[in-house]
Design an enzyme around this catalytic site. Sequence first.
Site, short mmCIF file in Angstrom:
data_model
loop_
_atom_site.label_atom_id
_atom_site.label_comp_id
_atom_site.label_asym_id
_atom_site.label_seq_id
_atom_site.Cartn_x
_atom_site.Cartn_y
_atom_site.Cartn_z
N HIS A 102 0.82 -1.21 0.00
CA HIS A 102 0.00 0.00 0.00
C HIS A 102 0.85 1.26 0.00
CE1 HIS A 102 0.39 -0.11 4.52
NE2 HIS A 102 0.45 1.19 4.35
N LEU A 149 -7.60 -24.45 -3.99
CA LEU A 149 -8.56 -25.55 -3.93
C LEU A 149 -9.80 -25.26 -4.75
CD1 LEU A 149 -8.61 -26.64 -0.15
CD2 LEU A 149 -7.87 -28.00 -2.10
N GLY A 150 -10.26 -24.02 -4.74
CA GLY A 150 -11.46 -23.66 -5.48
C GLY A 150 -12.74 -23.95 -4.72
N VAL A 151 -12.68 -23.83 -3.40
CA VAL A 151 -13.88 -24.02 -2.59
C VAL A 151 -14.14 -22.76 -1.77
CG1 VAL A 151 -13.65 -26.53 -2.46
CG2 VAL A 151 -12.56 -25.10 -0.71
N GLN A 152 -15.41 -22.45 -1.59
CA GLN A 152 -15.81 -21.35 -0.72
C GLN A 152 -15.99 -21.90 0.68
OE1 GLN A 152 -19.24 -19.17 -2.07
NE2 GLN A 152 -19.68 -18.38 -0.02
N ILE A 153 -15.39 -21.24 1.66
CA ILE A 153 -15.38 -21.79 3.02
C ILE A 153 -15.84 -20.74 4.03
CG2 ILE A 153 -13.59 -23.52 2.63
CD1 ILE A 153 -11.53 -21.56 3.71
N GLY A 208 3.56 6.57 8.09
CA GLY A 208 4.94 6.68 7.63
C GLY A 208 5.79 5.52 8.11
N ASN A 209 5.32 4.83 9.17
CA ASN A 209 6.03 3.63 9.63
C ASN A 209 5.72 2.42 8.77
OD1 ASN A 209 5.95 4.95 12.76
ND2 ASN A 209 7.71 3.69 12.25
N SER A 210 4.68 2.50 7.94
CA SER A 210 4.29 1.35 7.13
C SER A 210 5.46 0.83 6.30
CB SER A 210 3.14 1.72 6.20
OG SER A 210 1.95 1.91 6.91
N ASP A 218 -0.07 -7.57 1.34
CA ASP A 218 0.36 -6.18 1.47
C ASP A 218 1.89 -6.07 1.57
OD1 ASP A 218 0.14 -3.46 1.54
OD2 ASP A 218 -0.50 -3.33 3.62
#
Length: 532
Positions: free
Chosen positions: A165, A325-329, A268-270, A195
Site C-alpha cells: 500500500h 482448492l477452489g472451494v468457498q469456506i 509513515g512507519n508502514s 500487502d
Amino acid sequence: MFKTPSLATALKASTVAGLAAAVLATGVPLEITRSYAEAVNVQAPQVPSFANVVDAVSPAVVSVRVESRIKPASDDGNGFSFDFNGRGFDDLPDDHPLKRFFKQFGEQGPNGGDGQDGQQRPPRHFGDRGPGGPGGPGGPGRLRPVAQGSGFFISEDGYIVTNNHVVSDGSAFVAVMNDGTELDAKLIGKDPRTDLAVLKVDGKGKKFTYVNWADDNNVRVGDWVVAVGNPFGLGGTVTAGIVSARGRDIGSGPYDDYLQVDAAVNRGNSGGPTFNLNGQVVGINTAIFSPSGGSVGIAFAIPASTAKDVVADLMKDGTVSRGYLGVQIQPVTKDIADSLGLSEANGALVVSAQDGTPGQKAGMKAGDVVTAVNGETVKDARDLSRRIGAMQPGKKVEVSIWRDGKAQSLTVELGTLPADQKDASNDDSDQQQEPQAPASEKALADLGLTVGPADDGKGLAITGIDPNSDAADKGIKEGETITSVNNQQVSSADDVVKVLNQAKKDGRTRALFQIQSKDGSRFVALPINSQG
C-alpha cells in the site's frame, strides 16, 4: 574606669576558649570542615538499553519516498496550469479578473493569441513544460511525491522490503538511507493479498547493510521489540514496546495473521521493520488501530513467517504463485459443530465447490468440514487459506474431511490461485429471491421461519422471520432461500421436518441450514430442541 568589651572581642575570646577546651578535652586539635550538599545518585538496577540493537540495524532501514506522474487538470502549454473547480481558462467568463488581466497586458490567454497591437503572439514556453514536454499537453506529467513510508534491506545487493500500500500508486521510488543518501529504486514485485512489495536499488557495487528474518515461532507475547521507521516523514525514528498478541485478524484479507505490538507506530512507519533484541525482523509494520489517527499503542505487523516466503517469491519472479482448492469456506462455530456431530469447533466448512476446480474434481462438496491438511490440524477457515496459499501449485495434498458424521480423506492436486479470485464473502449469487406470499405450512414456526416454494423450485423461499427467534439472531432474513438442511436438499417444509426429526433421533441438538442470498451462500446452525 571599667570598659565593656566590644562584641567582636567577645566573639574572638569565645572562639579561642572553645578551641582551648576542645584541645584540653581530646588532647588533639579539632579539625573544622565545611558541609556542602551533593547531587542525588541512586544506585538501582539499570533497565537494558536498546542502543546496541539500534546502532546495528539503523543502516539497514530506509525511508521510501513514492512519486507519481500527475498530469495537470488544465495545462495551457506554457508552464501554467489552470483549474477552476474543473474549468479551464477558456471556460471562464469574459469578465473574470484573470481574463481581464491577460487582455490588459496584450494576451488573450495563457496560450497567446492576439495582443493589443493586433499581432498574433505564440504561446510562451518555460523549460520543458510546453506541448509534448513532461508537464505539457500530451506529456506524461511531472513526478510529484504522493506517499512515503519505510522499508529495510533484506540483502546486501540492494533488495528492499516494504508494504504494497506504500508503493501501489507510485511511478518512481526513492530510498533514503539513514545518512541522508538518496537512491533511485525500481519496483520488483508486489503482492496485494499480503500487502508486501519488494524494491531494488543499484548500489553500483556497494554492499548494503541488511537484516535477517527471525524465527517467529520463538516469538512470545511479552517479548521486547523495537520498531524503526519514518513516521510523518521525520526520518529514522526508533520506538520500543512488547508483543501484545499473536494471530490477529483485522479483516484486511484472507491471510491475516498479524502480530500486535504496543511500540508507537504512526503514519509513515508502514513497511518498516519490528526487531527483536537480536536485531532480527519479527514483523513488518503495516497497520494501526487508532480512533485519533495517531498511535494509541495498538499496531499490527506482518509476521516474519508470512513475509519470508512471499518476499523470496517476489525477489525471484516478481509475483507470488499460490495453491488453490477452489472451494468457498466459512468458519465452524460451536453451533455448527454441534449440528454436524463434531466434538470441537475446528476446521473450515465448505459452502460450495466451484465447478472444474481442484477441490471439486477431488470430490469435495458443500457441507464438508476440512479438518486437516497433510495430517496437520486445520484450526479455522483462515488457517486453511494460509496453508493452501503457502503451497506451490501442482502439489498433491491429503485433505481430511468430516462428511455425514464420518472422517474421510481426499487427495487434491492444487491449482494456481487466479489473480482476480474473489473472497468467499464477495461471491455473487445468480439471482435474488423475491419474497413470496406466506405459505399455509407452519411446520417451521418454532424455529421462527415461515417458508414457501422458491420460484425456481430449488429450495424454500423464506417469507417471514420472527424477530425474537434464533433464526433472526443468526442473521437469516426474509427473501433468502434455504437450499439444504444437514447437507440434504430440501424443496418443501415436509422435507425440512423429516431431516430435523432424523437429526433428533441421532442425538443432535442443532441442524445445519444452507442459506442462499444475493451475497452468496452460507451455513447457519439452528437449535432443534423445541421443534415438534
